[in-house]
Motif scaffolding. Structure first.
Motif, PDB file in Angstrom:
ATOM      1  N   THR A   8       0.838  -1.195   0.000  1.00 31.57           N
ATOM      2  CA  THR A   8       0.000   0.000   0.000  1.00 31.57           C
ATOM      3  C   THR A   8       0.874   1.247   0.000  1.00 31.57           C
ATOM      4  O   THR A   8       2.086   1.176   0.165  1.00 31.57           O
ATOM      5  CB  THR A   8      -0.912   0.038   1.241  1.00 31.57           C
ATOM      6  N   THR A   9       0.235   2.399  -0.165  1.00 31.57           N
ATOM      7  CA  THR A   9       0.969   3.662  -0.147  1.00 31.57           C
ATOM      8  C   THR A   9       1.177   4.180   1.266  1.00 31.57           C
ATOM      9  O   THR A   9       1.687   5.283   1.459  1.00 31.57           O
ATOM     10  CB  THR A   9       0.234   4.728  -0.981  1.00 31.57           C
ATOM     11  N   GLY A  10       0.768   3.409   2.267  1.00 32.59           N
ATOM     12  CA  GLY A  10       0.909   3.779   3.666  1.00 32.59           C
ATOM     13  C   GLY A  10       0.142   2.789   4.513  1.00 32.59           C
ATOM     14  O   GLY A  10      -0.430   1.823   3.981  1.00 32.59           O
TER      15      GLY A  10
ATOM     16  N   ASP B  32       5.184   3.822 -11.209  1.00 35.39           N
ATOM     17  CA  ASP B  32       4.015   4.303 -11.958  1.00 35.39           C
ATOM     18  C   ASP B  32       3.740   3.412 -13.169  1.00 35.39           C
ATOM     19  O   ASP B  32       2.581   3.100 -13.474  1.00 35.39           O
ATOM     20  CB  ASP B  32       4.227   5.744 -12.429  1.00 35.39           C
ATOM     21  N   ASP B  33       4.790   3.021 -13.876  1.00 34.23           N
ATOM     22  CA  ASP B  33       4.628   2.198 -15.076  1.00 34.23           C
ATOM     23  C   ASP B  33       3.987   0.849 -14.759  1.00 34.23           C
ATOM     24  O   ASP B  33       3.239   0.291 -15.569  1.00 34.23           O
ATOM     25  CB  ASP B  33       5.977   1.973 -15.765  1.00 34.23           C
ATOM     26  N   MET B  34       4.249   0.306 -13.581  1.00 38.65           N
ATOM     27  CA  MET B  34       3.691  -0.987 -13.185  1.00 38.65           C
ATOM     28  C   MET B  34       2.209  -0.859 -12.817  1.00 38.65           C
ATOM     29  O   MET B  34       1.496  -1.865 -12.793  1.00 38.65           O
ATOM     30  CB  MET B  34       4.480  -1.555 -12.009  1.00 38.65           C
ATOM     31  N   LEU B  35       1.774   0.354 -12.537  1.00 41.64           N
ATOM     32  CA  LEU B  35       0.399   0.558 -12.084  1.00 41.64           C
ATOM     33  C   LEU B  35      -0.520   1.168 -13.136  1.00 41.64           C
ATOM     34  O   LEU B  35      -1.748   1.058 -13.021  1.00 41.64           O
ATOM     35  CB  LEU B  35       0.406   1.470 -10.847  1.00 41.64           C
ATOM     36  N   LYS B  36       0.038   1.792 -14.155  1.00 42.28           N
ATOM     37  CA  LYS B  36      -0.793   2.564 -15.080  1.00 42.28           C
ATOM     38  C   LYS B  36      -1.819   1.716 -15.829  1.00 42.28           C
ATOM     39  O   LYS B  36      -2.910   2.198 -16.156  1.00 42.28           O
ATOM     40  CB  LYS B  36       0.083   3.327 -16.063  1.00 42.28           C
ATOM     41  N   ASP B  37      -1.508   0.463 -16.118  1.00 46.43           N
ATOM     42  CA  ASP B  37      -2.444  -0.416 -16.828  1.00 46.43           C
ATOM     43  C   ASP B  37      -3.068  -1.468 -15.914  1.00 46.43           C
ATOM     44  O   ASP B  37      -3.740  -2.392 -16.388  1.00 46.43           O
ATOM     45  CB  ASP B  37      -1.722  -1.111 -17.992  1.00 46.43           C
TER      46      ASP B  37
ATOM     47  N   LEU C 216      13.889   3.954   4.832  1.00 48.21           N
ATOM     48  CA  LEU C 216      14.620   3.555   3.626  1.00 48.21           C
ATOM     49  C   LEU C 216      15.987   2.960   3.959  1.00 48.21           C
ATOM     50  O   LEU C 216      16.540   2.189   3.178  1.00 48.21           O
ATOM     51  CB  LEU C 216      14.780   4.753   2.686  1.00 48.21           C
ATOM     52  N   LYS C 217      16.503   3.285   5.127  1.00 45.84           N
ATOM     53  CA  LYS C 217      17.790   2.723   5.566  1.00 45.84           C
ATOM     54  C   LYS C 217      17.616   1.411   6.309  1.00 45.84           C
ATOM     55  O   LYS C 217      18.591   0.823   6.768  1.00 45.84           O
ATOM     56  CB  LYS C 217      18.518   3.737   6.455  1.00 45.84           C
ATOM     57  N   GLY C 218      16.367   0.956   6.433  1.00 40.80           N
ATOM     58  CA  GLY C 218      16.112  -0.353   7.030  1.00 40.80           C
ATOM     59  C   GLY C 218      15.658  -0.336   8.467  1.00 40.80           C
ATOM     60  O   GLY C 218      15.544  -1.408   9.087  1.00 40.80           O
ATOM     61  N   GLN C 219      15.380   0.848   9.032  1.00 41.39           N
ATOM     62  CA  GLN C 219      14.966   0.899  10.433  1.00 41.39           C
ATOM     63  C   GLN C 219      13.554   0.329  10.606  1.00 41.39           C
ATOM     64  O   GLN C 219      12.681   0.503   9.756  1.00 41.39           O
ATOM     65  CB  GLN C 219      15.004   2.349  10.943  1.00 41.39           C
TER      66      GLN C 219
ATOM     67  N   TYR D 194       1.057   7.931  -9.526  1.00 39.50           N
ATOM     68  CA  TYR D 194       0.275   6.970  -8.757  1.00 39.50           C
ATOM     69  C   TYR D 194       0.913   6.728  -7.389  1.00 39.50           C
ATOM     70  O   TYR D 194       0.225   6.515  -6.397  1.00 39.50           O
ATOM     71  CB  TYR D 194       0.159   5.641  -9.506  1.00 39.50           C
ATOM     72  N   VAL D 195       2.243   6.712  -7.352  1.00 36.80           N
ATOM     73  CA  VAL D 195       2.983   6.535  -6.101  1.00 36.80           C
ATOM     74  C   VAL D 195       4.130   7.527  -6.059  1.00 36.80           C
ATOM     75  O   VAL D 195       4.679   7.897  -7.101  1.00 36.80           O
ATOM     76  CB  VAL D 195       3.540   5.099  -5.954  1.00 36.80           C
ATOM     77  N   ASP D 196       4.501   7.976  -4.862  1.00 40.25           N
ATOM     78  CA  ASP D 196       5.622   8.906  -4.766  1.00 40.25           C
ATOM     79  C   ASP D 196       6.936   8.138  -4.708  1.00 40.25           C
ATOM     80  O   ASP D 196       6.968   6.905  -4.642  1.00 40.25           O
ATOM     81  CB  ASP D 196       5.450   9.861  -3.587  1.00 40.25           C
ATOM     82  N   SER D 197       8.026   8.881  -4.733  1.00 38.81           N
ATOM     83  CA  SER D 197       9.354   8.258  -4.823  1.00 38.81           C
ATOM     84  C   SER D 197       9.673   7.421  -3.592  1.00 38.81           C
ATOM     85  O   SER D 197      10.381   6.412  -3.686  1.00 38.81           O
ATOM     86  CB  SER D 197      10.418   9.341  -5.000  1.00 38.81           C
ATOM     87  N   PHE D 198       9.143   7.808  -2.438  1.00 38.68           N
ATOM     88  CA  PHE D 198       9.389   7.046  -1.219  1.00 38.68           C
ATOM     89  C   PHE D 198       8.819   5.634  -1.337  1.00 38.68           C
ATOM     90  O   PHE D 198       9.487   4.646  -1.005  1.00 38.68           O
ATOM     91  CB  PHE D 198       8.775   7.772  -0.017  1.00 38.68           C
ATOM     92  N   ILE D 199       7.585   5.507  -1.807  1.00 39.74           N
ATOM     93  CA  ILE D 199       6.946   4.198  -1.946  1.00 39.74           C
ATOM     94  C   ILE D 199       7.659   3.362  -3.002  1.00 39.74           C
ATOM     95  O   ILE D 199       7.848   2.149  -2.842  1.00 39.74           O
ATOM     96  CB  ILE D 199       5.452   4.355  -2.281  1.00 39.74           C
ATOM     97  N   THR D 200       8.088   3.989  -4.088  1.00 36.83           N
ATOM     98  CA  THR D 200       8.818   3.260  -5.124  1.00 36.83           C
ATOM     99  C   THR D 200      10.137   2.716  -4.589  1.00 36.83           C
ATOM    100  O   THR D 200      10.500   1.563  -4.835  1.00 36.83           O
ATOM    101  CB  THR D 200       9.081   4.169  -6.336  1.00 36.83           C
ATOM    102  N   LYS D 201      10.845   3.525  -3.812  1.00 34.42           N
ATOM    103  CA  LYS D 201      12.112   3.067  -3.221  1.00 34.42           C
ATOM    104  C   LYS D 201      11.869   1.934  -2.226  1.00 34.42           C
ATOM    105  O   LYS D 201      12.671   1.005  -2.130  1.00 34.42           O
ATOM    106  CB  LYS D 201      12.815   4.229  -2.528  1.00 34.42           C
ATOM    107  N   LEU D 202      10.772   2.015  -1.491  1.00 37.16           N
ATOM    108  CA  LEU D 202      10.484   1.026  -0.451  1.00 37.16           C
ATOM    109  C   LEU D 202      10.021  -0.302  -1.045  1.00 37.16           C
ATOM    110  O   LEU D 202      10.429  -1.375  -0.597  1.00 37.16           O
ATOM    111  CB  LEU D 202       9.417   1.575   0.497  1.00 37.16           C
TER     112      LEU D 202
END
Length: 326
Positions: free
Chosen positions: A39-41, A97-102, A304-307, A84-92
């Motif tokens: 999820t996005t959160g 976006d490309d995986m979600l657009k279709d 993002l550092k694993g905490q 669709y998702v911000d950079s934080f969610i993509t990194k996590l």
């Protein structure tokens, strides 16, 4: 009305759904469905499902699987870009976006998913949050409350392995040498299924009868720092909690007292020891830039550092206490 992630540029007001969910149980039937969502959160009130995976298990064998990406609302950010998702969610999560657009929307897959799960008991790690998302989305899409009972492997792990400092899926998989591609739904399902078997074997080895375990209830009217109210199975037990923003239901002091009575600890600022950041209202806060407070930004960097750190809304924080607070 579109609901927005806490990590997104803005938050719109919407009355939270009053959930009448199934029960959190510790006994595992022979037939169940292992579930994991990305999820996005963590707050179903503001955030969106972006990936769903389920495994139907019968007598320890995988009978069938269900997997799909889910396209969330397209959001416009402060710089005018749309994602669709911000950079934080993509990194996590690795989901772009490309995986979600279709991908289908939840409305598109709701009937098929509901049919796949049926009346089965749900098994998942920290699964209460997944249940919240399914409850709200099934209610909106199908007008059906999702009331399946559920088994949380994190709750079992906290009972069976109380000596561990952390009970994340990552930590437990490492303990039992379970391979996993973290933050991907189907891989997390497979790891959770293996973890459940390990925890069941561990409970037998340690002579722990999960069927006799009772949750303690905290009466807010009698809060006085009584350590007898501590509950090792609660996700906040021996965890460090930080609050930011203005809380609506309790003063920050009273909310901190609840955490302390359960057996957790509170901090003034986000540090390398923080496990939960609870977000109140950020309206008119001088420390908010780009829709996020300074504490939120620091928490995201640490995640993002694993905490072992989770960002929660006030509503989600109280939902974690619903089995313990009258």
């Amino acid at each position: 009305m579109v609901t927005i992630s806490i990590g997104s540029p803005s938050i719109l007001d919407e009355t939270p759904i009053k959930r009448e969910k199934g029960k959190s149980i510790l006994s595992v039937p022979s037939e169940y469905v292992v579930l994991d969502l990305e999820t996005t959160g963590l707050d179903a009130h503001f955030d969106n499902i972006i990936e769903i995976a389920c495994m139907h298990i019968n007598d320890g064998e995988i009978v069938n699987t269900f997997h799909t990406y889910v396209k969330p609302p397209l959001l416009e950010y402060f710089d005018g870009s749309r994602h669709y998702v911000d950079s934080f969610i993509t990194k996590l999560t690795g989901i772009t976006d490309d995986m979600l657009k279709d991908a289908p929307t939840f409305d598109d897959i709701a009937k098929k998913l509901y049919g796949f799960i049926g009346q089965s008991v749900i098994v998942g790690h920290n699964v209460n949050f997944d249940i919240n998302f399914l409850y709200d989305n099934f209610l909106k899409s199908l007008n059906i409350p999702f009331q399946n009972d559920f088994v949380d492997t994190m709750r079992i792990a906290r009972i069976v392995l109380p000596e561990l400092p952390h009970h994340r899926l990552f930590d437990l998989c490492k303990l039992y040498s379970i391979e996993n591609d973290y933050h991907r739904a189907l891989s997390d399902c497979e790891a959770t299924q293996k973890l459940l078997s390990c925890l069941q074997e561990e409970s037998v080895k340690r002579r722990i009868d999960l069927s006799t375990y009772k949750t303690k209830t905290v009466d807010l009217r009698k809060l006085a720092g009584d350590v007898s109210l501590n509950d090792p199975s609660n996700p906040l037990f021996h965890k460090n909690v930080v609050f930011t923003g203005k809380l609506e239901r309790y003063t920050r002091k009273d909310a901190a007292q609840i955490v302390c009575n359960i057996g957790g600890f509170c901090e003034n600022n986000v540090t390398m020891k923080t496990n939960f950041l609870v977000i109140g209202s950020l309206k008119d806060s001088p420390n908010v830039k780009g829709g996020k407070s300074t504490k939120m930004k620091k928490a995201e960097n640490l995640i993002l550092k694993g905490q072992d750190l989770h960002i929660l809304s006030e509503d989600t924080f109280y939902d974690m206490l619903h089995d313990y607070v009258k």
